[in-house]
Design a protein around this motif. Structure first.
Motif, mmCIF file in Angstrom:
data_model
loop_
_atom_site.group_PDB
_atom_site.id
_atom_site.type_symbol
_atom_site.label_atom_id
_atom_site.label_comp_id
_atom_site.label_asym_id
_atom_site.label_seq_id
_atom_site.Cartn_x
_atom_site.Cartn_y
_atom_site.Cartn_z
ATOM 1 N N MET A 12 50.485 62.567 42.669
ATOM 2 C CA MET A 12 49.665 63.491 41.982
ATOM 3 C C MET A 12 48.159 63.557 41.872
ATOM 4 O O MET A 12 47.344 62.287 41.904
ATOM 5 N N GLU A 29 44.784 60.433 44.717
ATOM 6 C CA GLU A 29 45.928 60.755 44.217
ATOM 7 C C GLU A 29 46.162 59.082 44.002
ATOM 8 O O GLU A 29 46.148 58.761 44.198
ATOM 9 N N ASP A 36 56.224 57.171 43.747
ATOM 10 C CA ASP A 36 56.391 58.375 45.099
ATOM 11 C C ASP A 36 55.016 58.390 45.236
ATOM 12 O O ASP A 36 55.323 59.650 45.781
ATOM 13 N N GLY A 37 54.412 59.027 44.057
ATOM 14 C CA GLY A 37 53.356 60.333 43.475
ATOM 15 C C GLY A 37 53.517 61.275 42.558
ATOM 16 O O GLY A 37 53.333 62.208 42.451
ATOM 17 N N ILE A 38 54.998 61.052 42.021
ATOM 18 C CA ILE A 38 55.729 62.282 41.405
ATOM 19 C C ILE A 38 55.710 61.805 40.019
ATOM 20 O O ILE A 38 56.640 60.520 39.812
ATOM 21 N N PRO A 39 55.068 62.256 39.153
ATOM 22 C CA PRO A 39 56.072 62.727 37.997
ATOM 23 C C PRO A 39 56.934 62.632 37.328
ATOM 24 O O PRO A 39 57.112 63.530 37.970
ATOM 25 N N ASN A 40 57.318 61.547 36.567
ATOM 26 C CA ASN A 40 58.923 62.407 36.154
ATOM 27 C C ASN A 40 59.050 62.723 35.123
ATOM 28 O O ASN A 40 58.829 61.588 34.085
ATOM 29 N N ASP A 56 44.257 66.062 37.975
ATOM 30 C CA ASP A 56 44.165 67.304 36.952
ATOM 31 C C ASP A 56 45.443 67.584 36.674
ATOM 32 O O ASP A 56 44.990 67.981 35.715
ATOM 33 N N LEU A 57 46.518 66.939 37.181
ATOM 34 C CA LEU A 57 48.053 67.433 36.533
ATOM 35 C C LEU A 57 48.174 67.063 35.205
ATOM 36 O O LEU A 57 48.555 67.966 34.512
ATOM 37 N N VAL A 58 47.259 66.198 34.480
ATOM 38 C CA VAL A 58 47.165 65.536 33.155
ATOM 39 C C VAL A 58 47.166 67.260 32.862
ATOM 40 O O VAL A 58 47.184 67.452 31.146
ATOM 41 N N ASP A 59 45.755 68.275 33.027
ATOM 42 C CA ASP A 59 45.575 68.682 32.113
ATOM 43 C C ASP A 59 46.604 70.169 31.633
ATOM 44 O O ASP A 59 46.095 70.872 31.005
ATOM 45 N N ILE A 60 47.651 70.545 32.481
ATOM 46 C CA ILE A 60 48.400 71.173 32.327
ATOM 47 C C ILE A 60 49.810 71.031 31.831
ATOM 48 O O ILE A 60 50.805 71.421 31.683
ATOM 49 N N THR A 61 50.361 69.718 31.868
ATOM 50 C CA THR A 61 51.333 69.008 31.379
ATOM 51 C C THR A 61 51.319 68.321 29.819
ATOM 52 O O THR A 61 49.909 67.994 29.409
ATOM 53 N N LEU A 121 49.344 56.944 42.755
ATOM 54 C CA LEU A 121 50.783 57.394 43.810
ATOM 55 C C LEU A 121 51.752 56.315 42.606
ATOM 56 O O LEU A 121 52.913 56.988 42.962
#
Lengths: 193, 64
Positions: free
Chosen positions: B1, B29, B48-52, B4-9, B31
């Motif tokens: 991820m 990225e 593996d780059g994917i927030p759960n 900046d994904l933190v800005d929408i989650t 990881l």
């Protein structure tokens, strides 16, 4: 109709692969979504719709899925992805558009499978058991002028979905329709009144 | 991820902001690491780059 949900959709058993419904949703989204839009695709599966909208429109698209194998496939396709239950971990007003091709087939007890393909396809007894919680919460993550594009089938009950959405403050319009052998697929555009 | 994904989650439980802790990154990225709710303290893994970001009671659910 086949006894087995997955047989109807090919041999893949862990991640739903793009089919007629995915293509129809992607087409509608490419037309409706603007290039500067922030977009979420719920239940992105292989990531096909999300990647198509990002590539063809230039919008910023995030995918989410419950299934870890789907998340991995979508990420390999270049889609930023979050493992999530519907829209629950997304912020208020975060998106201009939310896309969803939900599991919508009414559950067939005789053909029930305890695997990820069942999760990808089955909408419970009514076909609306995933659509309804989605409609309960999607308004929260949509920006004021935002909209959702929801794929529904005659098997899901289009009128029932429109009525349920109406009770939650959404107006609805069909932006795409396509007939197939045992169902008609409709893409509904939903926006807050 | 990407960061900046933190800005929408947000935390799926109480919708508060998340704090990002990075363990491993490759370019821009992320990881592996964790996301922690600033309100309830619940932590969510990035693997593996994917927030759960599933609610904790759904994390173990695996039909396959």
């Amino acid at each position: 109709m086949s006894d087995d949900l997955a047989d109807r959709r090919g041999t893949e058993t862990t991640v739903y692969q793009p089919a007629e419904d995915s293509l129809l949703l992607a087409e509608a989204a490419v037309e409706e979504v603007g290039s500067r839009a922030r977009v979420l695709e719920v239940g992105t599966g292989s990531g096909y719709v999300a990647a198509t909208v990002a590539d063809e429109v230039g919008a910023s698209v995030v995918g989410s899925d419950l299934n870890p194998y789907a998340c991995a496939q979508a990420r390999d396709r270049g889609v930023p992805v979050v493992r999530a239950d519907l829209v629950s971990p997304f912020r208020e007003d975060a998106f201009d558009a939310v896309l969803f091709n939900p599991p919508y087939l009414p559950r067939d007890e005789d053909a029930a499978r305890d695997d990820w393909m069942e999760v990808a396809l089955s909408g419970g007894e009514t076909g609306r058991e995933v659509v309804e919680p989605f409609l309960d919460d999607v308004g929260r993550v949509l920006a004021p002028e935002g909209f959702a594009l929801l794929l529904v089938s005659t098997l899901t009950g289009v009128e029932e979905v429109v009525e349920y959405a109406g009770d939650r403050g959404f107006s609805a319009a069909a932006v795409r329709e396509e007939s197939h052998s045992f169902e008609t697929l409709t893409v509904l555009k939903l926006w807050n009144n | 991820m990407k960061e900046d994904l933190v800005d929408i989650t947000c935390c799926p439980l109480d919708k508060h902001d998340l704090d990002l802790d990075i363990e491993e990154r490759e370019g821009d990225e992320i990881l592996s690491g964790t996301l922690t709710c600033t309100e309830c303290g619940e932590t969510y893994p990035i693997e593996d780059g994917i927030p759960n970001l599933l609610p904790p009671d759904m994390r173990e659910e695996a039909p396959a």
